[in-house]
Enzyme design. Structure first.
Site, PDB file in Angstrom:
ATOM      1  N   LYS A 110     -19.395  17.071  -0.090  1.00  0.00           N
ATOM      2  CA  LYS A 110     -20.247  16.538   1.313  1.00  0.00           C
ATOM      3  C   LYS A 110     -19.607  17.269   2.260  1.00  0.00           C
ATOM      4  CE  LYS A 110     -21.612  12.196  -0.618  1.00  0.00           C
ATOM      5  NZ  LYS A 110     -21.722  10.713  -1.110  1.00  0.00           N
ATOM      6  N   LYS A 192     -26.303  17.056  -9.022  1.00  0.00           N
ATOM      7  CA  LYS A 192     -26.921  16.102  -9.635  1.00  0.00           C
ATOM      8  C   LYS A 192     -27.597  15.294  -8.763  1.00  0.00           C
ATOM      9  CE  LYS A 192     -24.051  12.325  -7.500  1.00  0.00           C
ATOM     10  NZ  LYS A 192     -24.337  11.505  -7.738  1.00  0.00           N
ATOM     11  N   LYS A 195     -28.802   9.892  -3.596  1.00  0.00           N
ATOM     12  CA  LYS A 195     -29.527   9.468  -3.090  1.00  0.00           C
ATOM     13  C   LYS A 195     -29.664   9.739  -1.466  1.00  0.00           C
ATOM     14  CE  LYS A 195     -26.980   5.493  -3.817  1.00  0.00           C
ATOM     15  NZ  LYS A 195     -25.330   5.806  -2.863  1.00  0.00           N
TER      16      LYS A 195
HETATM   17  N1  AQP Z   1     -26.807  11.305 -10.764  1.00  0.00           N
HETATM   18  C1  AQP Z   1     -26.229  10.216 -11.224  1.00  0.00           C
HETATM   19  N2  AQP Z   1     -26.010   9.959 -12.999  1.00  0.00           N
HETATM   20  C2  AQP Z   1     -25.789   8.818 -13.435  1.00  0.00           C
HETATM   21  N3  AQP Z   1     -24.713   8.200 -12.343  1.00  0.00           N
HETATM   22  C3  AQP Z   1     -24.995   8.895 -10.757  1.00  0.00           C
HETATM   23  N4  AQP Z   1     -24.760   8.254  -9.944  1.00  0.00           N
HETATM   24  C4  AQP Z   1     -24.405   8.613  -8.499  1.00  0.00           C
HETATM   25  N5  AQP Z   1     -25.774   9.712  -8.972  1.00  0.00           N
HETATM   26  C5  AQP Z   1     -25.606   9.199 -10.446  1.00  0.00           C
HETATM   27  C6  AQP Z   1     -23.769   6.558  -9.969  1.00  0.00           C
HETATM   28  O1  AQP Z   1     -23.865   5.876  -9.457  1.00  0.00           O
HETATM   29  C7  AQP Z   1     -23.047   5.111  -9.041  1.00  0.00           C
HETATM   30  C8  AQP Z   1     -22.799   4.764  -7.224  1.00  0.00           C
HETATM   31  O2  AQP Z   1     -23.057   5.846  -6.744  1.00  0.00           O
HETATM   32  P1  AQP Z   1     -22.547   5.709  -4.842  1.00  0.00           P
HETATM   33  O3  AQP Z   1     -23.193   5.002  -4.379  1.00  0.00           O
HETATM   34  O4  AQP Z   1     -21.241   4.963  -4.972  1.00  0.00           O
HETATM   35  O5  AQP Z   1     -22.626   7.260  -4.882  1.00  0.00           O
HETATM   36  P2  AQP Z   1     -22.497   8.129  -5.322  1.00  0.00           P
HETATM   37  O6  AQP Z   1     -21.931   8.060  -7.011  1.00  0.00           O
HETATM   38  O7  AQP Z   1     -21.889   9.517  -4.733  1.00  0.00           O
HETATM   39  O8  AQP Z   1     -23.931   8.580  -5.908  1.00  0.00           O
HETATM   40  P3  AQP Z   1     -25.579   9.290  -5.067  1.00  0.00           P
HETATM   41  O9  AQP Z   1     -26.609   8.892  -5.788  1.00  0.00           O
HETATM   42  O10 AQP Z   1     -24.985  10.825  -4.985  1.00  0.00           O
HETATM   43  O11 AQP Z   1     -25.216   8.560  -3.959  1.00  0.00           O
HETATM   44  P4  AQP Z   1     -24.646   9.811  -2.415  1.00  0.00           P
HETATM   45  O12 AQP Z   1     -26.161  10.662  -2.404  1.00  0.00           O
HETATM   46  O13 AQP Z   1     -25.201   9.362  -0.804  1.00  0.00           O
HETATM   47  O14 AQP Z   1     -23.542  10.356  -1.974  1.00  0.00           O
HETATM   48  C9  AQP Z   1     -21.413   4.992  -9.429  1.00  0.00           C
HETATM   49  O15 AQP Z   1     -21.251   4.676 -10.320  1.00  0.00           O
HETATM   50  C10 AQP Z   1     -22.186   6.962  -9.698  1.00  0.00           C
HETATM   51  O16 AQP Z   1     -21.668   7.000 -10.302  1.00  0.00           O
END
Ligand code: AQP
Length: 325
Positions: A110, A192, A195
């Site tokens: 990030k 990965k 969002k």
């Molecule tokens: N691609 C993924 N596959 C499986 N699990 C996933 N998680 C995120 N992406 C995947 C799991 O979703 C939960 C919530 O995640 P978060 O909101 O805490 O942030 P993150 O892990 O950083 O997920 P994102 O979607 O990638 O959000 P942004 O883009 O904001 O950083 C967690 O349990 C995560 O492991």
């Protein structure tokens, strides 16, 4: 068992968030003490729109409910509504080595997205996450693979605190789903699904049937002709097979057999149809809860009260152990 997990209100929830995290929450809530949080203080460690944040927070509560989290069984609340999270974060800051923070993969990724992303909050994110978990003495933290490293750090912080100040925190353990712990982006299957990435790269839990068809149709695959799982050599088709398998609850090997001799186009059409059917109930329930804002806010208020009473008693114990009066 005490279970804790959370999601950041950074954007629309995608199928990775569902398959990696929420699907596990759903089954865990029946036999455990579950606490599910909307981690808004984590969301402000990256650039965000202040106008949109409050809606995104409320929307996440709607989504938890739409995805089947039952407020009679689990505590649902917003992180910033319980002050002990930031208080414990500060206390844990004082025992967390800087080196441990700099080696976190998510921080590296990030902060590399541009100079404007580099801030102390982004670096300290895992300490706040440790505070979220340790405050409730969580035994299990159901997450996707990307969060495993952060839960490991929370466990190491808990161990350090316990040995320095006396037995205080339960040592938490991550729980990853056997399949679907890392759903990949459909436009770049080596990355990965996230969002905060461009919309075409993820399938939202609430995408319309047309959007699902369009996104699956343009999902990146390869030049091979057969529908076979090979994560290293063929990440695109392997990711789609995993998604098909998880939504249909048919093992990948069986899906391969079912799809034998079919073209990528046919497989993609069938995958899109499957997802349209499986995601339809989420869309419907989301609409229902969106029209019940008063009820959703009441759930969050009850969650805040329940979480607060657990958190206050823990933070008092922590401060006492650290010699604060
Ligand atoms: N691609 C993924 N596959 C499986 N699990 C996933 N998680 C995120 N992406 C995947 C799991 O979703 C939960 C919530 O995640 P978060 O909101 O805490 O942030 P993150 O892990 O950083 O997920 P994102 O979607 O990638 O959000 P942004 O883009 O904001 O950083 C967690 O349990 C995560 O492991």
């Amino acid at each position: 068992m005490r279970i804790f997990s959370g999601i950041q209100p950074t954007g629309e929830l995608h199928i990775g968030n569902y398959l990696g995290a929420i699907k596990q929450w759903n089954s865990l809530q029946h036999q455990n003490n579950c606490i599910f949080c909307i981690v808004d203080l984590h969301a402000i460690t990256v650039p965000y729109d202040t106008e949109k944040l409050s809606n995104l927070i409320l929307e996440k509560a709607v989504i938890y409910l739409a995805a089947g989290i039952d407020p009679e069984k689990a505590i649902i609340f917003v992180q910033s509504h319980v002050k002990a999270h930031t208080e414990l974060c500060w206390l844990l800051n004082t025992i967390t080595p800087l080196g441990d923070l700099y080696r976190m993969t998510q921080y590296k990724e990030k902060s590399q997205k541009g100079k404007k992303n580099e801030n102390a909050g982004l670096l300290n994110y895992p300490i706040l996450m440790a505070a979220d978990i340790l405050l409730y003495d969580a035994d299990i933290v159901p997450v996707g693979e990307d969060q495993k490293q952060h839960v490991e750090l929370a466990r190491s912080i808990a161990r350090k605190f316990n040995s320095k100040f006396g037995e205080t925190f339960t040592l938490p353990k991550e729980q990853l789903p056997t399949e679907g712990a890392r759903i990949m982006s459909i436009t770049n299957p080596k990355k990965k699904m996230s969002k905060s990435d461009p919309e075409a790269s993820y399938i939202s839990l609430f995408d319309s049937p047309e959007a699902i068809k369009k996104k699956i149709k343009s999902a990146v695959t390869d030049t091979y002709k057969t529908i076979k799982y090979d994560k290293e050599k063929r990440p695109g088709i392997s990711n789609l097979l995993t998604i098909y398998s998880l939504f249909s609850e048919i093992e990948v090997k069986e899906v391969e057999k079912e799809m034998k001799g079919k073209s990528y186009k046919k497989f993609k059409d069938e995958l899109a149809e499957l997802m349209i059917i499986k995601l339809a109930p989420f869309r419907k329930r989301r609409e229902e809860f969106l029209s019940r804002e008063v009820y959703v806010k009441e759930i969050l208020k009850q969650g805040q009260d329940a979480a607060n009473s657990l958190a206050e008693s823990k933070i008092s114990e922590v401060k006492r152990k650290m010699g604060l009066i």
